[in-house]
Scaffold this motif. Structure first.
Motif, short mmCIF file in Angstrom:
data_model
loop_
_atom_site.label_atom_id
_atom_site.label_comp_id
_atom_site.label_asym_id
_atom_site.label_seq_id
_atom_site.Cartn_x
_atom_site.Cartn_y
_atom_site.Cartn_z
N UNK A 78 0.83 -1.21 0.00
CA UNK A 78 0.00 0.00 0.00
C UNK A 78 0.86 1.26 0.00
N UNK A 79 0.33 2.35 -0.55
CA UNK A 79 1.06 3.62 -0.51
C UNK A 79 1.36 4.06 0.93
N UNK A 80 0.47 3.77 1.86
CA UNK A 80 0.72 4.13 3.26
C UNK A 80 1.91 3.38 3.83
N UNK A 81 2.05 2.11 3.46
CA UNK A 81 3.19 1.32 3.93
C UNK A 81 4.50 1.84 3.33
N UNK A 82 4.46 2.20 2.06
CA UNK A 82 5.66 2.77 1.42
C UNK A 82 6.04 4.07 2.13
N UNK A 83 5.06 4.92 2.42
CA UNK A 83 5.35 6.17 3.12
C UNK A 83 5.92 5.91 4.51
N UNK A 84 5.40 4.93 5.21
CA UNK A 84 5.91 4.60 6.54
C UNK A 84 7.38 4.19 6.45
N UNK A 85 7.69 3.36 5.49
CA UNK A 85 9.08 2.91 5.32
C UNK A 85 9.97 4.07 4.87
N UNK A 86 9.42 4.95 4.03
CA UNK A 86 10.19 6.09 3.55
C UNK A 86 10.53 7.04 4.70
N UNK A 87 9.61 7.23 5.62
CA UNK A 87 9.86 8.10 6.76
C UNK A 87 11.07 7.64 7.57
N UNK A 88 11.29 6.33 7.61
CA UNK A 88 12.32 5.76 8.48
C UNK A 88 13.60 5.36 7.75
#
Length: 189
Positions: A82-92
């Motif tokens: 999901x795009x939300x999961x990609x964003x979560x990983x990108x944040x970290x």
């Protein structure tokens, strides 16, 4: 087209007048809050579809060679999520890496910039002109270039410099601005 690079490329192939084609750039989001990977981890994130032109095999081999004896550097590859999961990983993550054989206007890189993340991107991209002073660009056919840029960005001093550059990048392109540009083009037709 979403980049001038793409318009010029297509005009050369299909022989249409460039003045008859328009460029409306992709959405460039406003800044969001990000954080670095947990201490001791330098996670380089690749996200996308594992298709041939994304150059995944070259990236994995370059990464393997670059990080030999470097347990602090990791490559995380994300696909079909999901795009939300990609964003979560990108944040970290430590940085985003995308050495595609061609990358017209990468939304992943634009999202990385919103989080102030350094990036390594193919030089075969329509984003080069706007981002040439912000990130690192590689020859997608050179395993050595990709490996060298990974090691360069793994160095804390270099990383901090590119975090600063990414954080200082202020260009945004809102959905409203995009809609206004399409309406202006429609009026010209």
């Amino acid at each position: 087209f979403n980049t001038t690079w793409q318009r010029v490329l297509f005009a050369g192939i299909y022989s249409f007048p460039e003045g008859g084609a328009f460029v409306v750039e992709n959405f460039y989001p406003e800044k969001e809050k990000g954080k670095n990977a947990p201490p001791g981890k330098k996670i380089f994130l690749w996200a996308g579809r594992p298709v041939k032109w994304k150059n995944v095999d070259m990236l994995m081999e370059a990464f393997r060679k670059a990080t030999r004896g470097r347990p602090d550097i990791e490559l995380e590859m994300v696909s079909n999520t999901s795009p939300d999961e990609v964003k979560r990983k990108m944040k970290e993550c430590w940085a985003v890496v995308l050495p595609s054989l061609t990358e017209v206007g990468s939304n992943i890189i634009l999202e990385a910039l919103a989080f102030g993340k350094p990036f390594i991107l193919s030089r075969e991209t329509g984003l080069h002109d706007r981002l040439k002073d912000v990130g690192l660009f590689v020859d997608p056919r050179s395993e050595r270039d990709i490996a060298d840029k990974i090691l360069f960005l793994a160095d804390e001093k270099n990383h901090d410099e590119y975090v600063r550059k990414a954080s200082q990048f202020q260009f945004t392109h809102s959905w409203k601005k995009i809609a206004d540009e399409f309406l202006a083009i429609h009026k010209k037709l």
